[in-house]
Design a protein around this motif. Structure first.
Motif, PDB file in Angstrom:
ATOM      1  N   TYR A  67      21.996   5.500   0.169  1.00 30.08           N
ATOM      2  CA  TYR A  67      20.959   5.762  -0.832  1.00 30.08           C
ATOM      3  C   TYR A  67      19.746   6.404  -0.169  1.00 30.08           C
ATOM      4  CZ  TYR A  67      17.962   5.183  -4.883  1.00 30.08           C
ATOM      5  OH  TYR A  67      17.137   5.426  -5.944  1.00 30.08           O
ATOM      6  N   SER A  68      19.238   7.465  -0.775  1.00 32.61           N
ATOM      7  CA  SER A  68      18.105   8.203  -0.231  1.00 32.61           C
ATOM      8  C   SER A  68      16.796   7.578  -0.689  1.00 32.61           C
ATOM      9  CB  SER A  68      18.153   9.667  -0.685  1.00 32.61           C
ATOM     10  OG  SER A  68      16.897  10.293  -0.493  1.00 32.61           O
ATOM     11  N   LEU A  69      15.998   7.109   0.251  1.00 32.59           N
ATOM     12  CA  LEU A  69      14.706   6.546  -0.087  1.00 32.59           C
ATOM     13  C   LEU A  69      13.705   7.623  -0.480  1.00 32.59           C
ATOM     14  CD1 LEU A  69      14.419   3.760   2.631  1.00 32.59           C
ATOM     15  CD2 LEU A  69      14.741   3.448   0.173  1.00 32.59           C
ATOM     16  N   PHE A  70      13.808   8.800   0.093  1.00 31.11           N
ATOM     17  CA  PHE A  70      12.901   9.888  -0.293  1.00 31.11           C
ATOM     18  C   PHE A  70      13.089  10.228  -1.766  1.00 31.11           C
ATOM     19  CE2 PHE A  70      11.058  14.056  -0.641  1.00 31.11           C
ATOM     20  CZ  PHE A  70      10.063  14.122   0.333  1.00 31.11           C
ATOM     21  N   HIS A  71      14.346  10.275  -2.188  1.00 25.79           N
ATOM     22  CA  HIS A  71      14.645  10.610  -3.583  1.00 25.79           C
ATOM     23  C   HIS A  71      14.250   9.493  -4.538  1.00 25.79           C
ATOM     24  CE1 HIS A  71      17.473  10.735  -7.100  1.00 25.79           C
ATOM     25  NE2 HIS A  71      17.001  11.957  -7.133  1.00 25.79           N
ATOM     26  N   TYR A  72      14.197   8.271  -4.057  1.00 30.59           N
ATOM     27  CA  TYR A  72      13.973   7.086  -4.883  1.00 30.59           C
ATOM     28  C   TYR A  72      12.750   7.256  -5.778  1.00 30.59           C
ATOM     29  CZ  TYR A  72      12.982   2.061  -5.705  1.00 30.59           C
ATOM     30  OH  TYR A  72      12.717   0.840  -6.251  1.00 30.59           O
ATOM     31  N   GLU A 101       9.094  29.594  -7.692  1.00 33.13           N
ATOM     32  CA  GLU A 101       9.184  29.641  -6.244  1.00 33.13           C
ATOM     33  C   GLU A 101       7.801  29.828  -5.629  1.00 33.13           C
ATOM     34  OE1 GLU A 101      11.686  31.964  -2.718  1.00 33.13           O
ATOM     35  OE2 GLU A 101      12.056  32.412  -4.833  1.00 33.13           O
ATOM     36  N   GLY A 102       7.502  29.000  -4.637  1.00 33.06           N
ATOM     37  CA  GLY A 102       6.220  29.093  -3.961  1.00 33.06           C
ATOM     38  C   GLY A 102       5.151  28.167  -4.494  1.00 33.06           C
ATOM     39  N   THR A 103       5.403  27.529  -5.640  1.00 35.91           N
ATOM     40  CA  THR A 103       4.399  26.608  -6.186  1.00 35.91           C
ATOM     41  C   THR A 103       4.195  25.438  -5.238  1.00 35.91           C
ATOM     42  OG1 THR A 103       5.063  27.203  -8.440  1.00 35.91           O
ATOM     43  CG2 THR A 103       3.761  25.196  -8.168  1.00 35.91           C
ATOM     44  N   TYR A 104       5.281  24.840  -4.797  1.00 41.07           N
ATOM     45  CA  TYR A 104       5.237  23.746  -3.831  1.00 41.07           C
ATOM     46  C   TYR A 104       6.014  24.152  -2.591  1.00 41.07           C
ATOM     47  CZ  TYR A 104       3.560  20.510  -7.485  1.00 41.07           C
ATOM     48  OH  TYR A 104       2.833  19.883  -8.461  1.00 41.07           O
ATOM     49  N   ARG A 105       5.507  23.804  -1.431  1.00 41.35           N
ATOM     50  CA  ARG A 105       6.228  24.073  -0.188  1.00 41.35           C
ATOM     51  C   ARG A 105       7.374  23.088   0.005  1.00 41.35           C
ATOM     52  NH1 ARG A 105       2.554  24.174   4.899  1.00 41.35           N
ATOM     53  NH2 ARG A 105       4.457  25.073   5.784  1.00 41.35           N
ATOM     54  N   SER A 106       7.269  21.918  -0.611  1.00 36.85           N
ATOM     55  CA  SER A 106       8.244  20.860  -0.355  1.00 36.85           C
ATOM     56  C   SER A 106       8.298  19.926  -1.544  1.00 36.85           C
ATOM     57  CB  SER A 106       7.840  20.064   0.904  1.00 36.85           C
ATOM     58  OG  SER A 106       8.549  18.834   1.004  1.00 36.85           O
ATOM     59  N   ASN A 107       9.395  19.214  -1.674  1.00 39.82           N
ATOM     60  CA  ASN A 107       9.409  18.051  -2.544  1.00 39.82           C
ATOM     61  C   ASN A 107       8.443  17.004  -1.980  1.00 39.82           C
ATOM     62  OD1 ASN A 107      11.428  19.430  -3.850  1.00 39.82           O
ATOM     63  ND2 ASN A 107      13.078  18.076  -3.185  1.00 39.82           N
ATOM     64  N   ASP A 130       9.703  17.749  -7.517  1.00 43.49           N
ATOM     65  CA  ASP A 130      10.942  18.465  -7.236  1.00 43.49           C
ATOM     66  C   ASP A 130      10.609  19.946  -7.333  1.00 43.49           C
ATOM     67  OD1 ASP A 130      13.383  19.706  -7.131  1.00 43.49           O
ATOM     68  OD2 ASP A 130      14.312  18.524  -8.734  1.00 43.49           O
ATOM     69  N   LYS A 131      10.501  20.591  -6.195  1.00 45.01           N
ATOM     70  CA  LYS A 131      10.011  21.969  -6.196  1.00 45.01           C
ATOM     71  C   LYS A 131      10.927  22.918  -6.959  1.00 45.01           C
ATOM     72  CE  LYS A 131      11.974  23.503  -1.754  1.00 45.01           C
ATOM     73  NZ  LYS A 131      11.645  24.108  -0.437  1.00 45.01           N
ATOM     74  N   TYR A 185       0.863  -1.181   0.000  1.00 49.71           N
ATOM     75  CA  TYR A 185       0.000   0.000   0.000  1.00 49.71           C
ATOM     76  C   TYR A 185       0.905   1.239   0.000  1.00 49.71           C
ATOM     77  CZ  TYR A 185      -4.889  -1.346   0.315  1.00 49.71           C
ATOM     78  OH  TYR A 185      -6.146  -1.775   0.006  1.00 49.71           O
ATOM     79  N   CYS A 186       1.021   1.851  -1.156  1.00 50.75           N
ATOM     80  CA  CYS A 186       1.879   3.030  -1.283  1.00 50.75           C
ATOM     81  C   CYS A 186       1.187   4.252  -0.665  1.00 50.75           C
ATOM     82  CB  CYS A 186       2.189   3.303  -2.750  1.00 50.75           C
ATOM     83  SG  CYS A 186       2.959   1.910  -3.602  1.00 50.75           S
ATOM     84  N   PHE A 187       1.964   5.257  -0.336  1.00 52.64           N
ATOM     85  CA  PHE A 187       1.403   6.528   0.124  1.00 52.64           C
ATOM     86  C   PHE A 187       2.344   7.658  -0.265  1.00 52.64           C
ATOM     87  CE2 PHE A 187       3.835   4.868   3.731  1.00 52.64           C
ATOM     88  CZ  PHE A 187       4.551   5.973   4.192  1.00 52.64           C
ATOM     89  N   ALA A 188       1.803   8.865  -0.265  1.00 53.74           N
ATOM     90  CA  ALA A 188       2.578  10.052  -0.631  1.00 53.74           C
ATOM     91  C   ALA A 188       2.854  10.887   0.612  1.00 53.74           C
ATOM     92  CB  ALA A 188       1.811  10.888  -1.651  1.00 53.74           C
ATOM     93  N   MET A 189       4.024  11.484   0.644  1.00 52.01           N
ATOM     94  CA  MET A 189       4.349  12.388   1.747  1.00 52.01           C
ATOM     95  C   MET A 189       5.309  13.472   1.262  1.00 52.01           C
ATOM     96  SD  MET A 189       6.961  10.112   4.109  1.00 52.01           S
ATOM     97  CE  MET A 189       8.613   9.666   3.513  1.00 52.01           C
ATOM     98  N   ASP A 190       5.279  14.593   1.952  1.00 52.96           N
ATOM     99  CA  ASP A 190       6.286  15.625   1.753  1.00 52.96           C
ATOM    100  C   ASP A 190       6.920  15.937   3.104  1.00 52.96           C
ATOM    101  OD1 ASP A 190       4.309  17.144   2.994  1.00 52.96           O
ATOM    102  OD2 ASP A 190       3.870  18.370   1.230  1.00 52.96           O
ATOM    103  N   TYR A 191       7.750  16.970   3.171  1.00 50.25           N
ATOM    104  CA  TYR A 191       8.486  17.234   4.408  1.00 50.25           C
ATOM    105  C   TYR A 191       8.544  18.733   4.672  1.00 50.25           C
ATOM    106  CZ  TYR A 191      12.219  17.206   7.916  1.00 50.25           C
ATOM    107  OH  TYR A 191      12.944  17.375   9.068  1.00 50.25           O
ATOM    108  N   LEU A 192       8.010  19.115   5.843  1.00 53.81           N
ATOM    109  CA  LEU A 192       7.998  20.512   6.261  1.00 53.81           C
ATOM    110  C   LEU A 192       8.730  20.614   7.589  1.00 53.81           C
ATOM    111  CD1 LEU A 192       4.252  21.243   5.426  1.00 53.81           C
ATOM    112  CD2 LEU A 192       6.256  21.732   4.011  1.00 53.81           C
TER     113      LEU A 192
END
Length: 524
Positions: free
Chosen positions: A274-279, A290-296, A284-285, A214-221
């Motif tokens: 190896y970065s799993l977030f980047h995987y 600038e300002g379109t996305y708060r985070s990758n 990619d903001k 079960y995949c899910f999406a997340m960002d990082y603030l």
């Protein structure tokens, strides 16, 4: 309420292969009904939230024309509707998410929009009807033919009886096969059955299947706290460790699939690990104003949330539900562990700024609409693709077996994730391969065709036939074959069995932009 609806081709399952099948059949003038269990068509690309896994040559060759149109459509969608930076807009090979898994990492919603645009002319004309939230419930057969498939609306409970000369099973688990009494195989074959070097020693195991996710999406603030409520099964998953795994599943330790050596991951880029977030990063903001996305943002389909405690088909409904819930709990437990306990390079614990993004996957709980299913029921086919046909170790000359009845091509390593039988990865080199028409033809039934992972492959070769561009090609070939058979009043078996008809069908595929053979390339 029971309704009836007729078409020339009924496609049950609106995943990647189902969409390609419906598109191919509609292009060839056929009236099509396409059903889909979830709210979103697209399968792996959308409702399962898996960025496309592709081969190294995908930007130049090695896919069908329509799949390339889909890929081009994704890039065009961002160029038309998003405030890209000048550099991103000028990049002909734009990768919106800059993820490492693919040259085209993008949001599931983008894939959905592009697929809807590709199908729109046929929907608007009334040639193609799409029924979302409809699930196959039963099938009627007469002799060696499927007469109808009844689907149930998951919103209202109403049933619709779908009749057509051809039925295409594009469900993620091959659900139409048992309903229609089509002969099929599940799980892992034995070496005595197939002769494959990596098949099971001893008896076959029909319930030994690749794990699902079960995949899910997340960002990082950073600096914010988006910690979710502690999942009900967190204690179990926090301490769970499989016998074949080098550490607890909720840890930074995994294995290198090709060697099974332990490997240590990290969340973000910046260290030698190896970065799993980047995987599977899908946003990619820095590609946007600038300002379109708060985070990758990233899609989490990692070793840590592969679920292998049991399969979700060929078991009771109670067991199926238990495993589905267990997989959801594993994914939520992974997120909670990341937010609260995951070791950081600075010596601290947890990343509370990780934010679950339900909007990206279109659900309330933040998990994908449907689990990422890696393995399906598979038809007993006129021809079954074996490891001996495509494994690099079986062909020292560097070319996979040539199939005279090729209806497409694909390339991916033979990649099997840890299984419900308690086995670790099987990941071995393969050679760019063809898709034989014989693998799309059931041994008995005359008017049902597979359109995704349910074709004539084995547990082993499913590992390289299951990825996005290959599934698309399988579906496109199935849709075109059904249309051709209607026009010529022939069965699929008759097309394959007659050299003149086979050549004519292959010529049709070529005109439609389906590549039937590879140029000289190397193993992967």
């Amino acid at each position: 309420m029971i309704r009836e609806r007729e078409a020339e081709i009924v496609v049950i399952g609106g995943g990647t292969g189902g969409c390609a099948a419906a598109l191919a059949a509609a292009k060839l003038g056929k009236r099509v009904v396409l059903t889909e269990e979830t709210e979103w068509i697209g399968g792996q690309l959308t409702s399962q939230a898996v960025p496309p896994d592709e081969h190294p040559w995908i930007e130049q060759f090695g896919c069908t024309r329509s799949y390339r149109q889909f890929r081009d459509g994704v890039r065009s969608y961002y160029r038309r509707h998003f405030p890209l930076t000048a550099a991103a807009r000028a990049n002909l090979l734009l990768n919106p998410g800059s993820g490492g898994v693919s040259r085209l990492c993008h949001e599931p919603r983008t894939a959905l929009a592009v697929l809807q645009q590709m199908l729109a002319p046929y929907v608007h004309s009334g040639q193609l009807t799409i029924l979302t939230r409809h699930m196959a419930e039963s099938a009627e057969t007469e002799g060696d033919r499927v007469v109808s498939v009844t689907v149930r609306c998951l919103r209202t409970g109403d049933r619709t009886v779908l009749t057509a000369p051809y039925v295409i099973d594009a469900t993620e688990c091959g659900d139409v096969l048992p309903l229609a009494g089509v002969e099929y195989v599940t799980g892992a074959e034995s070496r005595s059955q197939t002769g494959e070097p990596h098949a099971l020693d001893g008896a076959a195991d029909p319930l030994d299947m690749q794990g699902f996710t079960y995949c899910f999406a997340m960002d990082y603030l950073p600096g914010e706290d988006h910690t979710i409520a502690k999942p009900a099964q967190y204690s179990f998953w926090r301490n769970y460790r499989a016998d074949f795994w080098p550490d607890k599943q909720l840890s930074w330790t995994g294995v290198r699939p090709s060697t099974l050596e332990p490997v240590t991951y990290e969340l973000f880029p910046g260290t030698e690990r190896y970065s799993l977030f980047h995987y599977r990063q899908i946003v990619d903001k820095t590609n946007f104003a600038e300002g379109t996305y708060r985070s990758n943002a990233t899609l989490v389909n990692w070793p840590q949330n592969d679920y292998w405690l049991g399969p979700v088909f060929e078991v009771s409904e109670e067991e199926r539900r238990r495993h589905l819930e267990g997989a959801k709990q594993l994914s939520l437990s992974l997120l909670y562990w990341l937010q609260t306990e995951a070791p950081r390079p600075d010596g601290g614990q947890g990343y509370p700024g990780l934010r679950l993004r339900p909007d990206i996957v279109g659900t309330e709980d933040g998990l994908a609409m449907y689990p990422y299913i890696r393995e399906s029921r598979r038809i007993r086919a006129e021809f079954t693709v074996l490891e001996q046909h495509v494994g690099a170790g079986c062909h020292p000359g560097g070319q996979a077996a040539a199939f005279h009845d090729s209806v497409g091509i694909g390339a991916y390593r033979i990649d099997l994730h840890p299984s419900t039988g308690g086995r670790n990865y099987i990941d071995i080199s393969s050679l760019p391969f063809q898709i034989p028409l014989g693998s799309l033809i059931p041994i008995r039934v005359e008017n049902l065709l597979p359109a995704c992972k349910n074709l004539g492959v084995t547990h082993i070769t499913n590992g390289c036939y299951r990825l996005h561009p290959v599934e698309w090609n399988i579906g496109e070939a199935a849709g075109a074959l059904a249309a051709y058979c209607i026009d010529k009043r022939l069965s699929p078996r008759a097309v394959r069995g007659n050299a003149q008809q086979l050549a004519a069908f292959q010529a049709l595929l070529t005109r439609e932009g389906v590549e039937l053979a590879w140029p000289s390339v190397h193993a992967i």
